[in-house]
Design a protein around this motif. Structure first.
Motif, PDB file in Angstrom:
ATOM      1  N   HIS A 484       0.721  -1.209  -0.065  1.00 53.24           N
ATOM      2  CA  HIS A 484      -0.003   0.088  -0.013  1.00 53.24           C
ATOM      3  C   HIS A 484       0.942   1.232   0.153  1.00 53.24           C
ATOM      4  CE1 HIS A 484      -3.162   3.152   1.314  1.00 53.24           C
ATOM      5  NE2 HIS A 484      -3.918   2.130   1.303  1.00 53.24           N
ATOM      6  N   PRO A 485       0.666   2.301  -0.592  1.00 53.12           N
ATOM      7  CA  PRO A 485       1.203   3.477  -0.700  1.00 53.12           C
ATOM      8  C   PRO A 485       1.558   3.925   0.785  1.00 53.12           C
ATOM      9  CG  PRO A 485      -0.401   3.755  -2.258  1.00 53.12           C
ATOM     10  CD  PRO A 485      -0.670   2.315  -1.479  1.00 53.12           C
ATOM     11  N   GLY A 486       2.859   4.367   1.179  1.00 50.57           N
ATOM     12  CA  GLY A 486       3.152   4.881   2.405  1.00 50.57           C
ATOM     13  C   GLY A 486       4.035   3.933   3.174  1.00 50.57           C
ATOM     14  N   LYS A 487       5.016   4.505   3.995  1.00 53.36           N
ATOM     15  CA  LYS A 487       5.777   3.631   4.723  1.00 53.36           C
ATOM     16  C   LYS A 487       5.101   2.921   5.915  1.00 53.36           C
ATOM     17  CE  LYS A 487       8.309   6.482   2.391  1.00 53.36           C
ATOM     18  NZ  LYS A 487       8.869   5.924   1.142  1.00 53.36           N
ATOM     19  N   GLN A 488       5.999   1.757   6.146  1.00 57.35           N
ATOM     20  CA  GLN A 488       5.384   0.949   7.139  1.00 57.35           C
ATOM     21  C   GLN A 488       5.641   1.024   8.615  1.00 57.35           C
ATOM     22  OE1 GLN A 488       6.933  -0.613   4.148  1.00 57.35           O
ATOM     23  NE2 GLN A 488       4.988  -0.038   3.180  1.00 57.35           N
ATOM     24  N   LEU A 489       5.008   0.822   9.680  1.00 61.58           N
ATOM     25  CA  LEU A 489       5.484   0.731  11.016  1.00 61.58           C
ATOM     26  C   LEU A 489       4.731  -0.523  11.657  1.00 61.58           C
ATOM     27  CD1 LEU A 489       6.423   3.008  13.560  1.00 61.58           C
ATOM     28  CD2 LEU A 489       4.435   1.730  14.250  1.00 61.58           C
ATOM     29  N   LEU A 490       5.513  -1.428  12.353  1.00 61.40           N
ATOM     30  CA  LEU A 490       5.142  -2.509  12.896  1.00 61.40           C
ATOM     31  C   LEU A 490       5.519  -2.716  14.228  1.00 61.40           C
ATOM     32  CD1 LEU A 490       3.089  -4.864  11.723  1.00 61.40           C
ATOM     33  CD2 LEU A 490       5.216  -6.313  11.637  1.00 61.40           C
ATOM     34  N   PHE A 491       4.860  -3.050  15.256  1.00 56.75           N
ATOM     35  CA  PHE A 491       5.020  -3.061  16.612  1.00 56.75           C
ATOM     36  C   PHE A 491       5.779  -4.385  16.873  1.00 56.75           C
ATOM     37  CE2 PHE A 491       4.128  -3.754  21.345  1.00 56.75           C
ATOM     38  CZ  PHE A 491       4.885  -2.879  21.866  1.00 56.75           C
ATOM     39  N   MET A 492       6.547  -4.371  17.783  1.00 55.88           N
ATOM     40  CA  MET A 492       7.387  -5.580  18.113  1.00 55.88           C
ATOM     41  C   MET A 492       6.314  -6.800  18.505  1.00 55.88           C
ATOM     42  SD  MET A 492       8.886  -4.732  21.763  1.00 55.88           S
ATOM     43  CE  MET A 492       7.902  -4.690  23.321  1.00 55.88           C
ATOM     44  N   GLY A 493       6.718  -8.203  18.169  1.00 50.76           N
ATOM     45  CA  GLY A 493       5.826  -9.091  18.325  1.00 50.76           C
ATOM     46  C   GLY A 493       4.926  -9.327  17.110  1.00 50.76           C
ATOM     47  N   THR A 494       4.404  -8.366  16.713  1.00 52.12           N
ATOM     48  CA  THR A 494       3.532  -8.789  15.374  1.00 52.12           C
ATOM     49  C   THR A 494       4.366  -9.471  14.277  1.00 52.12           C
ATOM     50  OG1 THR A 494       2.602  -6.659  15.867  1.00 52.12           O
ATOM     51  CG2 THR A 494       1.837  -7.616  13.693  1.00 52.12           C
ATOM     52  N   GLU A 495       5.657  -9.393  14.159  1.00 50.50           N
ATOM     53  CA  GLU A 495       6.506  -9.848  13.178  1.00 50.50           C
ATOM     54  C   GLU A 495       6.395 -11.453  13.317  1.00 50.50           C
ATOM     55  OE1 GLU A 495       9.290  -9.516  16.294  1.00 50.50           O
ATOM     56  OE2 GLU A 495       7.864  -8.364  15.642  1.00 50.50           O
ATOM     57  N   PHE A 496       5.805 -11.892  14.305  1.00 46.72           N
ATOM     58  CA  PHE A 496       5.964 -13.534  14.623  1.00 46.72           C
ATOM     59  C   PHE A 496       4.582 -13.997  15.223  1.00 46.72           C
ATOM     60  CE2 PHE A 496       7.893 -12.151  18.515  1.00 46.72           C
ATOM     61  CZ  PHE A 496       7.170 -12.598  19.584  1.00 46.72           C
ATOM     62  N   GLU A 501      -1.933 -10.033  24.172  1.00 50.96           N
ATOM     63  CA  GLU A 501      -1.706  -8.786  24.123  1.00 50.96           C
ATOM     64  C   GLU A 501      -0.510  -8.134  24.789  1.00 50.96           C
ATOM     65  OE1 GLU A 501      -5.555  -5.809  24.878  1.00 50.96           O
ATOM     66  OE2 GLU A 501      -4.302  -5.859  26.672  1.00 50.96           O
ATOM     67  N   TRP A 502       0.185  -7.204  24.373  1.00 52.75           N
ATOM     68  CA  TRP A 502       1.477  -6.622  24.722  1.00 52.75           C
ATOM     69  C   TRP A 502       1.017  -6.065  26.293  1.00 52.75           C
ATOM     70  CZ3 TRP A 502       2.871  -1.079  25.323  1.00 52.75           C
ATOM     71  CH2 TRP A 502       4.028  -0.768  25.537  1.00 52.75           C
ATOM     72  N   ALA A 503       2.278  -6.450  27.252  1.00 45.73           N
ATOM     73  CA  ALA A 503       2.088  -5.974  28.460  1.00 45.73           C
ATOM     74  C   ALA A 503       3.615  -5.334  28.671  1.00 45.73           C
ATOM     75  CB  ALA A 503       2.069  -7.150  29.417  1.00 45.73           C
ATOM     76  N   ASP A 504       3.682  -4.145  29.273  1.00 47.18           N
ATOM     77  CA  ASP A 504       4.861  -3.620  29.404  1.00 47.18           C
ATOM     78  C   ASP A 504       5.869  -4.260  30.404  1.00 47.18           C
ATOM     79  OD1 ASP A 504       3.760  -2.602  31.487  1.00 47.18           O
ATOM     80  OD2 ASP A 504       3.283  -0.823  30.599  1.00 47.18           O
ATOM     81  N   GLY A 505       5.289  -4.984  31.039  1.00 45.45           N
ATOM     82  CA  GLY A 505       6.158  -5.439  32.289  1.00 45.45           C
ATOM     83  C   GLY A 505       6.588  -6.891  32.163  1.00 45.45           C
ATOM     84  N   ARG A 506       6.614  -7.178  30.747  1.00 46.17           N
ATOM     85  CA  ARG A 506       7.294  -8.842  30.859  1.00 46.17           C
ATOM     86  C   ARG A 506       7.697  -8.842  29.179  1.00 46.17           C
ATOM     87  NH1 ARG A 506       3.951 -12.668  27.774  1.00 46.17           N
ATOM     88  NH2 ARG A 506       1.894 -12.057  27.386  1.00 46.17           N
ATOM     89  N   SER A 507       8.502  -9.716  28.955  1.00 49.66           N
ATOM     90  CA  SER A 507       8.982  -9.964  27.714  1.00 49.66           C
ATOM     91  C   SER A 507       8.028 -10.509  26.755  1.00 49.66           C
ATOM     92  CB  SER A 507      10.259 -10.848  27.606  1.00 49.66           C
ATOM     93  OG  SER A 507      11.243 -10.433  28.507  1.00 49.66           O
ATOM     94  N   LEU A 508       8.088 -10.277  25.429  1.00 46.79           N
ATOM     95  CA  LEU A 508       7.756 -10.759  24.326  1.00 46.79           C
ATOM     96  C   LEU A 508       7.741 -12.390  24.276  1.00 46.79           C
ATOM     97  CD1 LEU A 508       8.665  -8.733  21.299  1.00 46.79           C
ATOM     98  CD2 LEU A 508       6.885  -8.456  22.359  1.00 46.79           C
ATOM     99  N   ASP A 509       6.608 -13.088  23.761  1.00 47.85           N
ATOM    100  CA  ASP A 509       6.385 -14.488  23.977  1.00 47.85           C
ATOM    101  C   ASP A 509       7.506 -15.194  22.901  1.00 47.85           C
ATOM    102  OD1 ASP A 509       4.544 -14.204  26.026  1.00 47.85           O
ATOM    103  OD2 ASP A 509       2.858 -14.414  24.708  1.00 47.85           O
TER     104      ASP A 509
END
Length: 688
Positions: A484-496, A501-509
């Motif tokens: 799609h036209p436009g640059k991309q931004l993806l939040f960590m964890g979504t790539e796998f 749901e993201w929680a700031d108090g623990r690591s990604l799964d």
């Protein structure tokens, strides 16, 4: 002043020899004082705060630290610290004329010394305050500032040279958004300089965007309530450690964008709040100086010295830390006086409108100054309204940002994807509406941290259907997003395909990468970035209508979309990518699609490939476009689309684009699994 020393005898009966702070001339000159008064000192951090200095002397070299602070309403200011047992009686600072700047050089104070300013307010109360210009802070819950002196030697000369030569607004940009505290817990800047860098490099993202690294008081928070605007978060290491992280990212061909929060600041009494006993950094009228939604103070954008504090801060991160861009948080909350306020809770501007004219001036000045001083960087606005000209030049009355988050595209596309495929035909144009305004600004397509918290669920969990269908939806959506036209931004964890749901108090799964289905999404993200960078048609004309053409935007019954992305060129030699998306749950066979010219077109991406966890439906690697006009094109081809899939086609003779090549690193990239597999734990409730 003559060179002398003071000999003092205390109760211990021992003579103590010390240099006298008051024999040294002020470290700020008349030009500095004038620029501070005008609010035009673009390198404010060079004259205010704590600076380690060395002076030649007849009695031997004198080394110490000069302290300077702006506190115009203070009756007296002392510098206190571990070097004087937090007793400022011997270190009262001198006020420099009517500038409101207090200054003193203290011999013997070395890097690592903790300090504060003890300020006597007009009400007769002494208040101990952290330095607004501190370049290092103590680790919370301690609240003092720390004297620091950088010894880092940069090794990113090649990156910095290329940065000046390239325009980031028109190059490839796919960004990996990171919250440092929860990407992997207990990782400091130096750990991240190894594990995060190798991981992002392997995935092929062009940039990382770091949620606020400016020091903030509450450890597990997101960082948007800042207390020390000039100090990197001390929990992860020293300022030089952070420089090493940026340096290493650059050496591996990865740009760095920082979240920057000029709209509001933390209320902690030891920081900026009522700094000299009066509303100094915050607007004195709570209808303009208090943010009811976030419970924080709003800067007094109309005060020249406050505006200078913020503009210089933006320049500081770009020049001192070699950062490549700033994403400005909450721009809409700055632009509108009635933001999050009801009737009677806001004050109109001088013309009777709701626009915050002082905030507009700050944003324009920041962008103009940044682009003038630091060529090759980018500023990005998180702006959620239809304010005109966010990315227009300031010379044309615009705000002067380089890029803007496309919040409308994000909301519309996620709303469409949340529907069961059988109902998507009734919402078909949620996915096409964004193209009606896609070129009105220079956009970034953001799937950010805001979309995977507070009960919204992970991107995977937003998708309907069983597990296979959820994963297929996610893969198809990523393929749609990257084309799609436009640059991309993806939040960590979504790539796998992070499950929780993201929680700031623990690591990604990270343990999910041991499952083939999640590893398949990871492999897809890696291929998306690689193919995206190789084909300039996917990014060269992101911001102009000439770079996009619909083939079929109206197949609501079939849940398909087809379009062409173009690069610079003419005729059959023009770079092009044909993207076809099938958001139905059924396979589509023998679907006729228009092609820009006849010949063999390679299937360079298929999100339904077995390698990604799909069904394997496809086109055996290529299709043949024949001279049969269709969908406004001179040629057409018959294609097969797997269920819930996106496919890309490029002409067989297409040559990969010559994009900025990563600088070779002395350390080879590690495998894409950056950490040991761990079991998920219960997440605490996120704190804003």
């Amino acid at each position: 002043m003559p060179d002398y020393r003071v000999v003092t005898t205390y109760d211990d009966g021992v003579e103590h020899v010390a240099d006298d702070p008051y024999r040294f001339l002020p470290t700020l000159g008349e030009i500095d004082i004038h620029l501070i008064g005008e609010g035009r000192h673009e390198q404010l951090w060079q004259v205010l705060g704590a600076r380690v200095r060395t002076y030649p002397s007849e009695l031997g070299e004198v080394r110490g630290t000069s302290f300077a602070v702006w506190a115009p309403h203070a009756r007296a200011v002392q510098v206190v610290g571990d070097f004087n047992r937090w007793d400022g009686g011997g270190h009262s600072m001198r006020v420099l004329g009517s500038s409101g700047v207090w200054e003193l050089f203290v011999p013997g104070v070395e890097p690592g010394s903790a300090y504060k300013f003890n300020i006597l307010s007009a009400d007769g109360e002494w208040r101990a305050k952290a330095d607004p210009m501190a370049r290092r802070a103590q680790v919370a819950p301690q609240t003092a500032s720390v004297v620091t002196d950088s010894t880092h030697e940069w090794d990113d000369e090649e990156w910095m040279r290329r940065r000046v030569e390239h325009n980031p607004h028109h190059g490839p940009m796919s960004t990996y958004e990171v919250h440092l505290g929860s990407w992997r817990q207990d990782h400091g800047y130096l750990d991240l300089a190894e594990h995060l860098v190798n991981y992002v490099k392997d995935l092929g993202f062009t940039h990382v965007e770091l949620m606020p690294v400016m020091d903030h008081p509450y450890p597990p928070s997101w960082g948007y309530h800042v207390t020390s605007y000039y100090a990197p978060n001390a929990r992860f290491g020293s300022p030089d450690d952070f420089k090493q992280l940026v340096d290493t990212l650059h050496q591996n061909g990865i740009g760095v964008i920082l979240d920057w929060v000029p709209g509001h600041f933390a209320t902690d009494e030891w920081a900026l709040a009522r700094f000299d006993g009066t509303p100094l950094y915050e607007h004195p009228d709570p209808r303009r100086g208090w943010h009811p939604e976030w419970g924080s103070f709003i800067f007094d954008f109309g005060r020249p010295q406050v505006r200078n504090f913020l503009v210089a801060n933006a320049v500081y991160w770009l020049e001192e830390f070699h950062v490549d861009g700033l994403r400005i948080d909450g721009v809409a909350s700055m632009l509108y006086l009635d933001y999050a306020r009801g009737h009677g809770q806001w004050v109109p501007n001088q013309f009777g409108g709701k626009e915050n004219l002082e905030a507009v001036q700050l944003l324009q000045e920041t962008n103009a100054t940044v682009y003038k001083r630091v060529p090759g960087v980018v500023t990005i606005a998180e702006e959620s309204t239809s304010w005109p000209g966010v990315t227009a030049p300031t010379s044309d009355g615009g705000l002067g940002f380089g890029l803007k988050w496309n919040m409308g595209w994000m909301h519309d596309s996620l709303e469409y994807l949340a529907k069961e495929p059988v109902y998507r035909k009734y919402h078909h144009h949620k996915m096409t509406f964004g193209l009606t305004y896609a070129f009105s600004e220079k956009f970034v397509l953001p799937i950010s941290h805001d979309e995977v918290v507070h009960g919204k669920g992970s991107l995977l969990r937003k998708m309907p259907g069983n597990r296979w269908e959820q994963l297929a939806n996610l893969r198809a959506y990523l393929g749609f997003m990257w084309s799609h036209p436009g640059k991309q931004l993806l939040f960590m964890g979504t790539e796998f395909a992070q499950e929780a749901e993201w929680a700031d108090g623990r690591s990604l799964d990270w343990w999910l990468l041991d499952q083939p289905a999640h590893w398949g999404v990871h492999a897809l993200t890696k291929d998306l970035n690689r193919i995206y960078r190789e084909h300039r048609a996917l990014w060269e004309y992101d911001h102009v209508p000439d770079g996009f053409q619909w083939l079929d935007a109206d197949d609501a019954a079939g849940n398909t979309y087809a379009f062409v992305r173009y690069g610079e060129g003419e005729g059959a030699d023009r770079p092009s990518v044909v993207a076809v998306c099938n958001f139905s749950g059924s396979q589509r066979q023998d679907l006729r699609i228009g092609m820009p010219h006849q010949g063999r077109w390679l299937e360079v991406l298929n999100t339904d490939a077995e390698a990604y966890g799909g069904s394997g439906a496809g086109n055996l690697g290529a299709v043949e476009a024949v001279a049969e006009p269709h969908q406004g094109q001179p040629a057409s081809a018959r294609v097969t689309l797997g269920p819930l899939s996106t496919v890309w086609f490029v002409p067989e003779e297409t040559k990969p684009a010559e994009t900025t090549k990563p600088v070779e690193t002395t350390k080879p990239a590690e495998a894409t699994k950056p950490v040991e597999a761990t079991k998920p734990v219960e997440a605490p409730k996120p704190v804003e």
